[in-house]
Scaffold this active site. Sequence first.
Site: not given
Length: 338
Positions: A93, A124-125
């Site tokens: 990830d 994105e996280e």
Amino acid sequence: MTPQIDVLKLARELIDIPSVTGEEFQIGTSLAELLKRRGYRVELQEVAGDRANLIASTGAPPRIVLSTHMDTVPPFIASTEDDEFIYGRGACDAKGIIAAQIAAAEQLRADGLGEIGLLFTVDEEVTSAGAKIANTHSIAASVEYLINGEPTDNRLAVGTKGSLQVAIRTEGRAAHSAYPEQGESAIEKLLDVLTDLRTIDWPSDEQFGETTCNIGVISGGTRANVVPDEAHTVLQIRLAVAAKVAKSRLEHTVNERAALDYKSVHDPVRLMAISGFEQMTARFTTDIPYLTNWGQPLLIGPGSILDAHTENERVKKDELLRAVTIYSDLVRRLLKNG
């Protein structure tokens, strides 16, 4: 001719570059240098400060773009490996995915297929700030399909849950704890709200399953001997239905006892299904809802989401190698059908 990409070696090299959300500068510049050396046209699109998305093309307007994110959750974990797995923060990830996508793009270029591109985002996280900025880029106008990479065990996702992240804040009145009647505890107010929130019957959906709510952060007060005048919590709600339905139940339950600040909101997404691929529905969320200008989205990638965000994050080596073939075959099929 430049040598082929060693996927496993590149995955480890990327893992060993710390890139917790907010600290993506080094991995972005390293990837930009790699891709420039291999003949790509590369742009670093500024997002905030020295944080930038990476957009690469062969020079031809890309019809299909392979995409994932460069940032990781904390803490940084250096890479290791054994016979079966590569370990480390971002193994699945999503740094292993970056390596597989670059290798697939190189295979496609070697076969004369130049209408492809790469998009690697920041943030994105957290709030997908990178994807929101990427969605304004003019290169997206030529893109017919966006193949986004997240750990799906190399299965094609036919949908992803929606997401609602909300901060809830309560206010009170500070006082000496020996005289609590002189104050008003913001923490007790927040606990009352959370008790009621935990009883909500969240809506479900046949495809996406249950809506779930995680109380991820709680904070408040200054000292044990002071009645707290402020408290807050942050909830992450994984949506199986439209966000407006969940928001309605949330707001009805809170009933103006606290202030609500929505950090991010998007509905569940139904994705393109293609015959011949094992399918799944993802309970997590991705950059896809914020990349609406980048063509029709697909979602697939090596690794298990159950390993992501853990201290033992890992990806199978054979899954990484298989992902290269999957990505290149999927691009060929979409180009042919297009």
